[in-house]
Design an enzyme around this catalytic site. Structure first.
Site, PDB file in Angstrom:
ATOM      1  N   ASP A  34       0.835  -1.203   0.000  1.00 18.27           N
ATOM      2  CA  ASP A  34       0.000   0.000   0.000  1.00 18.27           C
ATOM      3  C   ASP A  34       0.872   1.256   0.000  1.00 18.27           C
ATOM      4  O   ASP A  34       0.599   2.224  -0.715  1.00 18.27           O
ATOM      5  CB  ASP A  34      -0.921  -0.021   1.224  1.00 18.27           C
ATOM      6  N   LYS A  62       1.477   4.400  -2.851  1.00 22.17           N
ATOM      7  CA  LYS A  62       1.421   5.824  -2.520  1.00 22.17           C
ATOM      8  C   LYS A  62       2.669   6.571  -2.987  1.00 22.17           C
ATOM      9  O   LYS A  62       2.573   7.673  -3.553  1.00 22.17           O
ATOM     10  CB  LYS A  62       1.229   5.995  -1.008  1.00 22.17           C
TER      11      LYS A  62
END
Length: 816
Positions: A676, A680
């Site tokens: 994750d 980003k």
């Protein structure tokens, strides 16, 4: 004296007739009142005539229905003692109609003259019945068949009035009449006493003729709306009544589709400067609209927006037209021979083409006329055959204030452009009273609403939301919108309508909006099975202005529709990272599509939840700064875990605690694997200008292999506990050096990495606490001391707030 006219809906039922008579009782001075046929009767009479001409004997059944409708009205309105005479007279009319239609049936022909006579029975029956009811109600009344006084030529179907004779006849009759005069609208007669009609809507014309003949103080047209509206209220819910408009404005509006009045109505009143009032039978205390020579001053740039649907654009073009005199004369002469009415004309200054707009029903006839006229030029290829473009609509803005007022065209085209409404043709007269555009018929409703909002509700902007994903973030967003609705309307003049909602099970779309106080119940009770493709198709079909799609999911299936939505000029707001961290070509395509379509693709919440990370990065880049490095703690979950992993705490206990507090995914490995965070930092790197793919991000998976391979979450925690010593050693080694562990994402010199690092007290991330995110931008301008952004980087409240803020941002863009 006043002249009043009541339309078909006003006398369409017994109850409505009673309302009309109650209105008439309020008049203290003598008046003339014109009545239309009862609702639907004129259409039924035309159908009766056509059926008889086609030797379809079922026309007799229709006559019985017309007869019964009027007899029922008599029985409901009149006392028993008065009914016999009136019913007998109704039957006399019906018998006359039957005899007439029997002749039509035998001859198999319905001539325009006969059709006019057939249609006349509607007004003759309604006005007679209402006149008798008025007498019973104590109103002194004289009934007049307008054929006795309104004299016309023999242009059956659209007869021209002999004004001089008609005025003299009206004046003589009214002068000698003992009471208020009730008369028939729509009909007249020739000097041979042959029945004629004044064209559909001619009852208004009748009222205007009487008003002009009698020098009336006012003409009142009583209908079923509150007056002339700023737009068609059936298409524009926010339309409102105009207190006053000028004769010229009313003529322009009625020509371009405003059906409250019939255009020729205005001519007699205009000549005599008689005010015309448009009033509502069903709301008699409402002031309505007054039409006068000059309308009252207003702050609005325009007076109204009107439209005509189902029109066709006819184009004549070719090099053989350039510099050749007489082409236009030939074109319009040809159309005149075929009796084709031209609604709008526009011509390019190059003289290479002429465009004109006709009713869709006359399009083929227009093409035939043009192709015949220019057959030689077509054969020699100097001019192309006429080109037809169907399924179009005309939208016109009208108003006296348009004269010499700059910016009106810009405002009009800006409103349409931002809502993906393509303009096919444009026309404006030198009077500047009317600016007309031809658009696709399917875009009409959206265009009307967007333009109406721009010109009449400039201080208020409505945004129509379609929301997918009603989990924690979605539900929180809807709660925030509901809580702020009144504030937004008061302070920002912003109205947010939630039109569509969808979760994994059900979806609900309501064009007029979904109440946020009960949306959960409504989607359960009224929703249908969720289907993303259907949801998107319905959103496109509604074609509402200022539409915004909100994706609160983490689903790649939803992302698959982004390009289609952007191409249809629907803005997107989303915390879903998959679109911007997918293949680079898809990333660039979405951004280019949004730019080309003039809509917004907003995703601030992809990184840092509600923190202003991406917008800050864009501002730095757009203002000419060069991004050197980006470092960040980009996971609220991992921030909490390593900020809490101190002293003698076990790593497995800290992870369990984070899971219990809702900081982690159901399977904490989805956070601990760093994927994750990798998405980003990839998004930030791309925003900084790097052309990177996801597999180019170097990701350190901090979990031992046994933890990664555990088959269940419980098994994972067992393995994690066995490996506590691994993490304890990392912490203790950092502690000995005066450092702390932080899970850091980094972009530097075109490369990205994600992993666990130890930082000392001189590092900005050293003093981080809780679940905060922190991002540091080192740039040419911020080289010595990086620009740092810090705050909560996870949680439904802050993420939903970030989405909400971007919805408001889009509304400001649309308003501009």
């Amino acid at each position: 004296m006043k002249v009043l006219k009541f339309g078909g809906t006003s006398v369409g039922s017994v109850e409505n007739i009673r309302k009309v008579v109650e209105i008439l009782k309020t008049y203290k001075k003598r008046y003339v009142v014109v009545f239309s046929a009862m609702t639907g009767v004129t259409n039924s009479l035309i159908e009766v005539g056509n059926k008889a001409a086609q030797t379809d004997s079922s026309y007799k059944n229709l006559i019985r229905e017309i007869e019964q409708k009027h007899i029922n009205a008599v029985k409901s309105l009149l006392d028993a003692k008065s009914q016999t005479k009136v019913i007998a007279q109704v039957k006399v009319h019906i018998n006359e109609l039957e005899d007439l239609l029997q002749g039509v049936f035998l001859l198999k022909e319905l001539s325009p003259r006969t059709l006019d006579l057939v249609q006349s029975f509607g007004e003759r029956l309604s006005s007679y019945i209402v006149a008798e009811y008025m007498k019973q109600a104590g109103i002194k009344t004289v009934h007049l068949d307008a054929r006795e006084v309104v004299k016309t030529d023999d242009g059956f179907g659209y007869a021209k009035v002999n004004v001089k004779v008609t005025h003299k006849n009206i004046q003589a009759f009214v002068e000698n009449a003992k009471g208020n005069v009730v008369t028939t609208g729509f009909i007249g007669s020739t000097d041979k006493n042959e029945t004629t009609t004044l064209g559909r809507g001619g009852s208004d014309y009748t009222a205007s003729i009487f008003g002009a003949a009698l020098d009336a103080e006012a003409i009142e047209i009583w209908t079923d709306v509150d007056g002339m509206m700023t737009a068609d209220p059936r298409k524009v819910k926010s339309a409102f009544t105009l207190p006053s408009i000028s004769y010229v404005e009313a003529m322009e509006m009625s020509h371009f589709g405003a059906k409250v009045i019939y255009p020729p109505t205005l001519a007699p009143a205009f000549a005599k400067k008689i005010p015309i009032w448009i009033k509502n039978t069903f709301n008699p205390t409402f002031p309505g609209t007054v039409i006068t020579e000059k309308s009252a001053e207003t702050d609005y740039m325009i007076k109204g927006i009107t439209s005509i649907e189902n029109i066709t654009l006819v184009t004549l073009q070719g090099s053989g037209m350039v510099g050749v005199a007489g082409v236009s004369a030939r074109l319009f002469s040809a159309l005149a021979r075929y009796k084709v009415n031209v609604i709008l004309i526009t011509q390019a200054s190059s003289e290479h083409s002429i465009c004109l707009v006709v009713d869709g029903k006359e399009a083929q006839k227009a093409k035939t006329a043009i192709d015949e006229e220019f057959a030689v030029e077509v054969q020699t290829k100097k001019i192309e055959p006429a080109i037809l473009r169907n399924e179009l609509a005309i939208l016109a803005i009208v108003g006296d204030n348009m004269r010499k007022t700059p910016g009106i065209s810009a405002k009009l085209f800006n409103s349409m452009g931002k809502n993906n409404v393509n303009v096919v043709a444009i026309a404006q007269g030198s009077s500047e009273l009317n600016l007309s555009v031809v658009i696709e018929k399917n875009d009409l409703s959206k265009a009307l609403n967007a333009i109406h909002q721009s010109f009449f509700l400039a201080d208020t902007k409505t945004v129509n939301l379609f929301v997918v994903g009603l989990g924690l973030i979605g539900a929180t967003l809807l709660k925030q919108i509901q809580k702020q609705q009144s504030y937004l309307q008061k302070e920002l003049h912003l109205k947010i309508n939630v039109i569509g909602l969808a979760n994994t099970k059900k979806m609900l779309i309501a064009e007029n909006g979904i109440s946020l106080s009960s949306y959960a119940t409504k989607i359960d009770d009224q929703g249908v099975k969720s289907n993303l493709a259907t949801f998107v198709e319905k959103m496109k079909a509604l074609n509402l202005p200022n539409t915004v799609f909100v994706d609160n999911t983490s689903s790649k299936d939803v992302v698959a529709f982004y390009d289609e939505l952007l191409q249809n000029r629907i803005s997107i707001v989303t915390p879903n990272k998959l679109a911007n961290s997918g293949p680079f070509k898809n990333y660039t395509k979405l951004h280019q599509t949004a730019f080309n379509s003039g809509v917004k693709f907003m995703y601030e919440t992809n990184v840092g939840a509600g923190l202003p990370v991406i917008n800050t990065l864009k501002d730095l880049k757009y203002s000419g700064d060069r991004i050197l490095t980006i470092e960040g703690i980009l996971s609220g979950t991992l921030s909490y875990i390593f900020n809490t992993f101190k002293g003698d705490k076990k790593f497995s206990d800290v992870v369990k605690e984070a899971k219990e507090k809702g900081f982690t995914e159901p399977d904490p490995r989805d956070d601990l694997n760093g994927m994750d965070v990798a998405r980003k930092i990839l998004i930030l790197a791309r925003e900084a200008g790097a052309e990177l793919e996801f597999d180019e991000v170097k990701v350190e998976n901090i979990l031992p292999e046994s933890c990664r391979k555990a088959k269940t979450v419980d098994a994972f925690f067992v393995e994690l506990e066995k490996n506590n010593h691994v993490f304890a050693k990392l912490r203790d080694d950092a502690d000995k050096k005066g450092k702390v562990l932080r899970f850091i994402a980094k972009y530097d010199n075109g490369k990205t990495s994600v992993g666990l690092q130890s930082v000392d007290a001189n590092h900005a991330f050293y003093s981080l606490s809780g679940s905060d995110n922190m991002i540091a931008f080192t740039t040419e301008r911020y080289k010595e001391r990086p620009l740092v952004i810090k705050g909560p980087g996870a949680g439904a409240e802050v993420t939903a707030a970030g989405v909400f803020a971007e919805i408001i941002s889009i509304s400001n863009y649309l308003k501009g």
